[in-house]
Structures are given as C-alpha cells and as structure tokens.
Scaffold this motif. Structure first.
Motif, PDB file in Angstrom:
ATOM      1  N   VAL A 236       0.794  -1.404   0.271  1.00  0.00           N
ATOM      2  CA  VAL A 236       0.048  -0.090  -0.197  1.00  0.00           C
ATOM      3  C   VAL A 236       0.761   1.245  -0.048  1.00  0.00           C
ATOM      4  O   VAL A 236       0.861   2.262  -0.965  1.00  0.00           O
ATOM      5  CB  VAL A 236      -0.818  -0.111   1.206  1.00  0.00           C
ATOM      6  N   GLU A 237       1.891   1.220   0.834  1.00  0.00           N
ATOM      7  CA  GLU A 237       2.691   2.575   1.119  1.00  0.00           C
ATOM      8  C   GLU A 237       3.462   2.692  -0.534  1.00  0.00           C
ATOM      9  O   GLU A 237       3.556   3.811  -0.848  1.00  0.00           O
ATOM     10  CB  GLU A 237       3.854   2.118   1.840  1.00  0.00           C
ATOM     11  N   LYS A 238       4.040   1.722  -1.012  1.00  0.00           N
ATOM     12  CA  LYS A 238       4.777   1.945  -2.477  1.00  0.00           C
ATOM     13  C   LYS A 238       3.634   2.366  -3.553  1.00  0.00           C
ATOM     14  O   LYS A 238       4.028   3.147  -4.308  1.00  0.00           O
ATOM     15  CB  LYS A 238       5.227   0.522  -2.969  1.00  0.00           C
ATOM     16  N   ALA A 239       2.335   1.696  -3.407  1.00  0.00           N
ATOM     17  CA  ALA A 239       1.428   2.450  -4.396  1.00  0.00           C
ATOM     18  C   ALA A 239       1.290   3.740  -4.190  1.00  0.00           C
ATOM     19  O   ALA A 239       0.996   4.324  -5.060  1.00  0.00           O
ATOM     20  CB  ALA A 239       0.062   1.373  -4.165  1.00  0.00           C
ATOM     21  N   LEU A 240       1.201   4.232  -2.919  1.00  0.00           N
ATOM     22  CA  LEU A 240       0.709   5.320  -2.617  1.00  0.00           C
ATOM     23  C   LEU A 240       2.054   6.546  -3.097  1.00  0.00           C
ATOM     24  O   LEU A 240       1.680   7.498  -3.640  1.00  0.00           O
ATOM     25  CB  LEU A 240       0.517   5.818  -1.170  1.00  0.00           C
ATOM     26  N   ALA A 241       3.272   5.967  -3.026  1.00  0.00           N
ATOM     27  CA  ALA A 241       4.243   6.650  -3.331  1.00  0.00           C
ATOM     28  C   ALA A 241       4.213   6.933  -4.727  1.00  0.00           C
ATOM     29  O   ALA A 241       4.734   7.935  -5.479  1.00  0.00           O
ATOM     30  CB  ALA A 241       5.459   5.977  -2.729  1.00  0.00           C
ATOM     31  N   ARG A 242       4.050   5.836  -5.512  1.00  0.00           N
ATOM     32  CA  ARG A 242       3.907   6.028  -7.100  1.00  0.00           C
ATOM     33  C   ARG A 242       2.945   6.976  -7.597  1.00  0.00           C
ATOM     34  O   ARG A 242       3.075   7.734  -8.514  1.00  0.00           O
ATOM     35  CB  ARG A 242       3.572   4.576  -7.417  1.00  0.00           C
ATOM     36  N   GLU A 243       1.737   6.946  -6.657  1.00  0.00           N
ATOM     37  CA  GLU A 243       0.746   7.843  -7.155  1.00  0.00           C
ATOM     38  C   GLU A 243       1.087   9.351  -6.781  1.00  0.00           C
ATOM     39  O   GLU A 243       0.391  10.218  -7.348  1.00  0.00           O
ATOM     40  CB  GLU A 243      -0.578   7.315  -6.474  1.00  0.00           C
ATOM     41  N   GLY A 244       1.965   9.718  -5.954  1.00  0.00           N
ATOM     42  CA  GLY A 244       2.380  10.776  -5.452  1.00  0.00           C
ATOM     43  C   GLY A 244       1.432  11.764  -4.940  1.00  0.00           C
ATOM     44  O   GLY A 244       1.014  12.678  -5.298  1.00  0.00           O
ATOM     45  N   ALA A 245       0.454  11.024  -4.072  1.00  0.00           N
ATOM     46  CA  ALA A 245      -0.890  11.410  -3.550  1.00  0.00           C
ATOM     47  C   ALA A 245      -0.438  12.879  -3.012  1.00  0.00           C
ATOM     48  O   ALA A 245       0.425  13.231  -2.282  1.00  0.00           O
ATOM     49  CB  ALA A 245      -1.444  10.843  -2.590  1.00  0.00           C
ATOM     50  N   LEU A 255      -7.532   3.523   0.714  1.00  0.00           N
ATOM     51  CA  LEU A 255      -6.654   2.685   1.337  1.00  0.00           C
ATOM     52  C   LEU A 255      -7.073   1.172   1.269  1.00  0.00           C
ATOM     53  O   LEU A 255      -6.449   0.158   1.134  1.00  0.00           O
ATOM     54  CB  LEU A 255      -6.454   3.169   2.782  1.00  0.00           C
ATOM     55  N   GLU A 256      -8.513   1.080   1.380  1.00  0.00           N
ATOM     56  CA  GLU A 256      -9.123  -0.240   1.257  1.00  0.00           C
ATOM     57  C   GLU A 256      -8.817  -1.159  -0.047  1.00  0.00           C
ATOM     58  O   GLU A 256      -8.544  -2.211  -0.241  1.00  0.00           O
ATOM     59  CB  GLU A 256     -10.654  -0.127   1.709  1.00  0.00           C
ATOM     60  N   ALA A 257      -9.054  -0.061  -1.008  1.00  0.00           N
ATOM     61  CA  ALA A 257      -8.807  -0.486  -2.407  1.00  0.00           C
ATOM     62  C   ALA A 257      -7.450  -1.150  -2.686  1.00  0.00           C
ATOM     63  O   ALA A 257      -7.140  -2.119  -3.180  1.00  0.00           O
ATOM     64  CB  ALA A 257      -9.170   0.490  -3.412  1.00  0.00           C
ATOM     65  N   LEU A 258      -6.311  -0.349  -2.093  1.00  0.00           N
ATOM     66  CA  LEU A 258      -5.066  -0.789  -2.128  1.00  0.00           C
ATOM     67  C   LEU A 258      -4.790  -1.813  -1.482  1.00  0.00           C
ATOM     68  O   LEU A 258      -3.920  -2.767  -1.918  1.00  0.00           O
ATOM     69  CB  LEU A 258      -4.254   0.531  -1.815  1.00  0.00           C
ATOM     70  N   TRP A 259      -5.358  -2.006  -0.481  1.00  0.00           N
ATOM     71  CA  TRP A 259      -5.122  -3.217   0.285  1.00  0.00           C
ATOM     72  C   TRP A 259      -5.703  -4.536  -0.231  1.00  0.00           C
ATOM     73  O   TRP A 259      -5.000  -5.554  -0.259  1.00  0.00           O
ATOM     74  CB  TRP A 259      -5.928  -3.148   1.927  1.00  0.00           C
ATOM     75  N   ARG A 260      -6.882  -4.360  -0.832  1.00  0.00           N
ATOM     76  CA  ARG A 260      -7.224  -5.538  -1.648  1.00  0.00           C
ATOM     77  C   ARG A 260      -6.425  -5.880  -2.801  1.00  0.00           C
ATOM     78  O   ARG A 260      -6.134  -7.075  -3.144  1.00  0.00           O
ATOM     79  CB  ARG A 260      -8.766  -5.370  -2.187  1.00  0.00           C
ATOM     80  N   GLU A 261      -6.018  -4.763  -3.419  1.00  0.00           N
ATOM     81  CA  GLU A 261      -5.068  -5.246  -4.524  1.00  0.00           C
ATOM     82  C   GLU A 261      -3.690  -6.039  -3.965  1.00  0.00           C
ATOM     83  O   GLU A 261      -3.283  -6.558  -4.705  1.00  0.00           O
ATOM     84  CB  GLU A 261      -4.569  -3.780  -4.963  1.00  0.00           C
ATOM     85  N   ALA A 262      -3.443  -5.446  -2.831  1.00  0.00           N
ATOM     86  CA  ALA A 262      -2.005  -6.221  -2.463  1.00  0.00           C
ATOM     87  C   ALA A 262      -2.499  -7.821  -2.187  1.00  0.00           C
ATOM     88  O   ALA A 262      -1.536  -8.587  -2.259  1.00  0.00           O
ATOM     89  CB  ALA A 262      -1.543  -5.528  -1.018  1.00  0.00           C
TER      90      ALA A 262
END
Length: 275
Positions: A236-245, A255-262
């Motif tokens: 989740v952290e890496k995905a957020l970093a890539r998105e540059g939120a 966050l829930e969507a990224l968790w399910r993706e993980a």
C-alpha cells in the motif's frame, strides 16, 4: 569432535577473562542473572527468526546460534562464580536427561515406539522430573516469561492432562463465539478499560485453545499474520508513493482498495485465490 571441544573451551576462557574482577569488561562485570534474562529471550527469538530462513541464509542462523550460546555460557559463568555449578555440569545434566528420555535409542533391545507412545512417554518423564523437584500442580514450571499466547497454549495443554479439555474442536469454537459476544456486550454497556481488558483476554485465551485443538501453534499463527500484514501494508505504501498523493492522507476507501490489490497480488504469487 576435538575441534568443537577446543572451540568451546576457547569460549569459556573468553568469558572467564571478561568476568575477571581486575582486567575484565566493565559491562560484563556489571551483569547478573536478572539483567541478562531479557537478552536470553531476545536471542532465542532471533534464532527462531533466522531458522525460518535458514535455507536462504544459513550464515545468519550460525551467528544467532552463537549469540544464544553466549547466554548459556554467561549464565553458567555467573553460577560458577557463586559456587553453584559450571558449564560442565550444565552439559552433563543435559546429556543425562536426553539419554533418560530416549530409552528406545540408548537401551539395547528396546522396540521403536510409535509417535503417540513416544510423546506420552516423553511427557510422563518430564512430569516425573517436575514432581521430583517438588511441583505440586501440573501448571508448575510454565514460565511466566513466555509470550502470552504461547503460555496460554502451554497452560491449556497441561490442564488437558487431567481431563480438563473439550472432547473436540466444537467446544473451543463455541467458546470463541461466547467470549466475542461477551466483549461486544461490554462495549455496548460502556464498560471501562479494566472490564474490556478482562473480556479481550478471555477471547484471546479461547483463540489459543482453539488453535491447540486445530493442531496449530497460536504464536506462529499470529506471527505469520503479522508478516502478511507487513507485506500488504508495504505494498500500500509503495502504491501511494507511486501515485504521488497530494492534499493530505488518502481516504479510507482508497486505502481499502490498495489493500485488496495487495491481497490479490499476494494470492496470485502463491497460486491461490484471494487470501
């Protein structure tokens, strides 16, 4: 064998030098049994962690085993200074205990026991040894320093020897549901922290009992759950970093969507469905 004996003699000599009152190390000289106890626990955990990945990094396991051996050598040295016993007596007692508990190996002509018989005999011998040391309860000797879940399971195994146990897994399953309901009732009633801790403790204790009936180690199960959480959260952290939120923390839905993706990515790597 001689090389191993020489290496051990060297370790004992080094420890004696470290504890020399005139020329030893100030830190080592300041230690006692109580101050060393946390280090022994920590080193045991580090051995357990290294053992989990021994095939990938056997050198790490070698190093951690050495650190754990240091704790044994250190405690034995302190006992020798008190005139109680030394490392030799520790090793001799261990060898005698292993021989005593394995008559099928060390007694000529003994028939190989089944795994069930072996376990029953082993537990019986340990119980006899505890009684010889003055134990009055089957619960005597369960270390308070054990992790809480591991200690709960050990207490339950001991109590089961006297028949204090569910006949099958249906009982502990129902008990988990019962304890969860009691915790929910306490929350709805607005009970204080003391009562909530009581009910949560009962729930965790019931979960440890269920693990035992499933043939699982609750400490290992929780450790693995923690490892899964860590892997997924790092994803989740890496995905957020890539998105540059921008504009502050992401909302819970993202966050829930990224968790399910993980979870899906982890399941795909393991070749199964979503965990």
């Amino acid at each position: 064998m001689r090389k191993g004996a020489a290496a051990l003699e060297q370790v004992l000599a080094v420890m004696a030098r470290l504890r020399d009152p005139e020329s030893g190390c100030p830190w080592d000289l300041a230690q006692d049994f109580r101050s060393l106890a946390p280090y022994a626990i920590e080193e045991a955990y580090e051995v357990a962690e290294a053992a989990e990945r021994a095939e990938e990094d056997p050198e790490a396991l070698r190093e951690e085993l050495g650190d754990l051996l240091l704790q044994v050598v250190f405690h034995a040295r302190l006992a020798e200074e008190q005139g109680w016993f030394g490392f030799d007596e520790v090793a001799e007692a261990l060898a005698e205990k292993l021989i005593r508990r394995h008559p099928h190996v060390f007694s000529p002509g003994s028939a190989p026991p089944s795994e069930e018989d072996l376990h029953r005999r082993w537990e019986g011998q340990k119980e006899a040894e505890r009684r010889a040391r003055g134990a009055r309860s089957v619960l005597d000797g369960v270390p308070r320093a054990l992790p809480a879940l591991a200690r709960a399971a050990k207490l339950q195994r001991r109590a089961a020897r006297l028949g204090f146990d569910w006949p099958d897994r249906a009982g502990p399953l129902a008990k988990v549901a019962e304890e969860l309901a009691e915790l929910r009732q306490a929350l709805e009633a607005g009970e204080g922290a003391g009562r909530l801790e009581h009910e949560l403790g009962d729930l965790l204790f019931a979960c440890a009992n269920l693990a035992r009936h499933l043939g699982l180690d609750p400490e290992q199960a929780l450790r693995r759950a923690g490892e899964r959480f860590e892997r997924r959260f790092r994803h989740v952290e890496k995905a957020l970093a890539r998105e540059g939120a921008e504009g502050g923390p992401p909302d819970l839905a993202r966050l829930e969507a990224l968790w399910r993706e993980a979870k899906r990515a982890e399941a795909a790597r393991e070749g199964g469905g979503e965990a």
